[in-house]
Design a protein around this motif. Structure first.
Motif, PDB file in Angstrom:
ATOM      1  N   ALA A  91      30.606  -0.545 -28.978  1.00  0.00           N
ATOM      2  CA  ALA A  91      29.562  -1.278 -29.699  1.00  0.00           C
ATOM      3  C   ALA A  91      29.041  -2.438 -28.863  1.00  0.00           C
ATOM      4  O   ALA A  91      27.827  -2.700 -28.819  1.00  0.00           O
ATOM      5  N   THR A  92      29.941  -3.143 -28.184  1.00  0.00           N
ATOM      6  CA  THR A  92      29.526  -4.264 -27.332  1.00  0.00           C
ATOM      7  C   THR A  92      28.582  -3.798 -26.232  1.00  0.00           C
ATOM      8  O   THR A  92      27.529  -4.408 -25.987  1.00  0.00           O
ATOM      9  N   ALA A  93      28.948  -2.689 -25.576  1.00  0.00           N
ATOM     10  CA  ALA A  93      28.108  -2.159 -24.494  1.00  0.00           C
ATOM     11  C   ALA A  93      26.762  -1.695 -25.028  1.00  0.00           C
ATOM     12  O   ALA A  93      25.711  -1.948 -24.406  1.00  0.00           O
ATOM     13  N   LEU A  94      26.762  -1.026 -26.168  1.00  0.00           N
ATOM     14  CA  LEU A  94      25.507  -0.539 -26.754  1.00  0.00           C
ATOM     15  C   LEU A  94      24.588  -1.706 -27.098  1.00  0.00           C
ATOM     16  O   LEU A  94      23.373  -1.643 -26.859  1.00  0.00           O
ATOM     17  N   GLY A  95      25.160  -2.773 -27.641  1.00  0.00           N
ATOM     18  CA  GLY A  95      24.362  -3.951 -27.961  1.00  0.00           C
ATOM     19  C   GLY A  95      23.733  -4.572 -26.728  1.00  0.00           C
ATOM     20  O   GLY A  95      22.560  -4.972 -26.738  1.00  0.00           O
ATOM     21  N   GLY A  96      24.495  -4.657 -25.630  1.00  0.00           N
ATOM     22  CA  GLY A  96      23.951  -5.193 -24.386  1.00  0.00           C
ATOM     23  C   GLY A  96      22.807  -4.344 -23.861  1.00  0.00           C
ATOM     24  O   GLY A  96      21.804  -4.872 -23.365  1.00  0.00           O
ATOM     25  N   LEU A  97      22.947  -3.022 -23.998  1.00  0.00           N
ATOM     26  CA  LEU A  97      21.896  -2.122 -23.544  1.00  0.00           C
ATOM     27  C   LEU A  97      20.617  -2.301 -24.360  1.00  0.00           C
ATOM     28  O   LEU A  97      19.508  -2.394 -23.804  1.00  0.00           O
ATOM     29  N   VAL A  98      20.765  -2.355 -25.695  1.00  0.00           N
ATOM     30  CA  VAL A  98      19.595  -2.519 -26.563  1.00  0.00           C
ATOM     31  C   VAL A  98      18.899  -3.855 -26.290  1.00  0.00           C
ATOM     32  O   VAL A  98      17.667  -3.933 -26.226  1.00  0.00           O
ATOM     33  N   ALA A  99      19.674  -4.926 -26.127  1.00  0.00           N
ATOM     34  CA  ALA A  99      19.093  -6.242 -25.853  1.00  0.00           C
ATOM     35  C   ALA A  99      18.314  -6.244 -24.541  1.00  0.00           C
ATOM     36  O   ALA A  99      17.231  -6.840 -24.436  1.00  0.00           O
ATOM     37  N   THR A 100      18.853  -5.580 -23.530  1.00  0.00           N
ATOM     38  CA  THR A 100      18.173  -5.512 -22.232  1.00  0.00           C
ATOM     39  C   THR A 100      16.849  -4.761 -22.350  1.00  0.00           C
ATOM     40  O   THR A 100      15.813  -5.217 -21.843  1.00  0.00           O
ATOM     41  N   LEU A 101      16.882  -3.616 -23.040  1.00  0.00           N
ATOM     42  CA  LEU A 101      15.657  -2.838 -23.225  1.00  0.00           C
ATOM     43  C   LEU A 101      14.631  -3.625 -24.037  1.00  0.00           C
ATOM     44  O   LEU A 101      13.422  -3.550 -23.776  1.00  0.00           O
TER      45      LEU A 101
END
Length: 406
Positions: A91-101
């Motif tokens: 979940a942490t990694a997915l959140g970082g990815l979404v924020a970057t996009l």
């Protein structure tokens, strides 16, 4: 294996478990200072002329922690601590990815959603302290909590340094590099957590005492639990309220973004630095006295902040804010850990963190609104009545004549 044998083995494995959880806290926990120190600044960057919602992404992070609290407890209970905590890193990694996009698309609300998902991962990180306590003998519980939170010292250095060195890494998209860095942090955290070997023992203790489990309503209405939750919510919400507005105030007063990030670094170090000895202080003086000491430090934070807007005012007040949080929150957590039985831990911890981080989310949202309407001064005046209410809760507990359990 009998319960007595499991408890005996727990004493030998508690320190190893605490070390692993502290290491994981240091690495995957670094997503939190990245989200908090840059969330409002990135939000301000993405917004138009009206900046009143600048702290909404930080609120999104805290909402994620609140919404993830109960599911995290359920997943950990089902998969065990190792599998559950590793799920949290996804979940942490997915959140970082979404924020970057979201930053690449210049989408404010998608960015806030990305931080919300990161917060869901943060809900699993918040369970580390309880896991350390649950796998420790009674005399080591407070120290185990402190030991895990001491991993935040590395977080205090790592998170803000990542911000400083990656903020313009993916220029011209500001801040994207910092949020992209959350992905490798989550991967390393998952690797560390893969070495945990505590879930089966915890399950045995829980199963052997299942018949002793009380309804949540009965546990949550204990005077000691109520006072502990009140102080945890008060201290954590105040910390979020003041800290979320601090970077905006520092930049608004003409200080640099790097100075704001370093201020958060000093703050986070103060949050976790005392953890090496806070547990011992709780064991010696009692949790209530340590909570009270933390509340006094929070008053000191507000007093320093109200005395001026120089760099030293901001940094000193943030340090006092971190110290006050450490004493108040670790003390309150120790009080909570002493109020439930092993078979009750999942529902109690989930309920506690749901209430806690729901309140913290509200505080972070109000931080931006109050700062934009009345400024940095009002943010700090709010500290005094909240601290007074926490002292009233401690006083009411003392009047009941209760003593620490165990």
């Amino acid at each position: 294996m009998t319960t007595a044998a499991v408890v005996a083995e727990t004493g030998g494995s508690a320190r190893r478990t605490a070390i692993l959880l502290a290491a994981a806290q240091a690495i995957v926990g670094s997503a939190a200072p990245i989200a908090i120190s840059l969330g409002a600044l990135a939000g301000q960057y993405l917004l138009g002329a009206d900046k009143s919602l600048a702290t909404a992404p930080v609120t999104g992070y805290n909402i994620g922690v609140a919404l993830g609290a109960l599911p995290a407890a359920a997943i950990i209970r089902r998969l065990g601590q190792r599998g559950g905590f590793m799920t949290g890193t996804i979940a942490t990694a997915l959140g970082g990815l979404v924020a970057t996009l979201a930053l690449y698309q210049a989408s404010f609300w998608l960015f806030a959603f990305g931080l919300c998902v990161t917060g869901v991962g943060g809900a699993f990180v918040q369970q580390f302290r309880f896991a350390a306590a649950d796998n420790a003998p009674p005399e080591f519980k407070a120290r185990a909590i402190s030991f895990v939170l001491a991993g935040g010292i590395i977080t205090a250095i790592l998170g803000p340094q990542i911000v400083i060195y990656t903020r313009e890494l993916l220029a011209p998209v500001m801040f994207a590099g910092s949020f992209a860095s959350i992905l490798p942090l989550a991967a390393v955290g998952a690797l560390i957590l893969s070495f945990l070997r505590v879930s089966k023992r915890a399950e045995v203790v829980t199963e052997t005492t299942a018949n002793d489990a009380r309804p949540l309503a009965e546990i949550a209405t204990q005077p000691r639990f109520v006072a502990a939750l009140f102080c945890a919510v008060g201290s954590y919400a105040l910390m979020s309220f003041v800290m979320t507005g601090a970077p905006l105030a520092m930049v608004g007063c003409g200080l640099s973004e790097d100075s704001a990030a370093l201020g958060i670094s000093w703050h986070v170090m103060a949050m976790f630095g005392p953890s090496f000895f806070t547990g011992s202080l709780i064991h010696r003086f009692g949790a209530e006295r340590i909570v009270a000491t933390g509340l006094v430090l929070l008053i000191g934070c507000a007093a320093v902040a109200l005395s001026g807007i120089a760099l030293w005012n901001f940094w000193t007040s943030l340090i006092l804010l971190g110290l006050g949080w450490n004493f108040s929150f670790i003390g309150a957590t120790a009080m909570v850990a002493a109020s439930y039985r092993p078979s009750e831990k999942g529902k109690v911890q989930g309920f506690h963190d749901f209430v806690l981080f729901g309140s913290v989310a509200f505080a972070s949202l109000m931080s931006g609104a109050v700062y934009n309407a009345w400024g940095w001064t009002m943010l700090n005046w709010v500290v005094f009545p909240v601290v007074a209410l926490c002292f009233l809760a401690l006083g009411a507990l003392k009047l009941t004549g209760l003593r620490p359990a165990g």
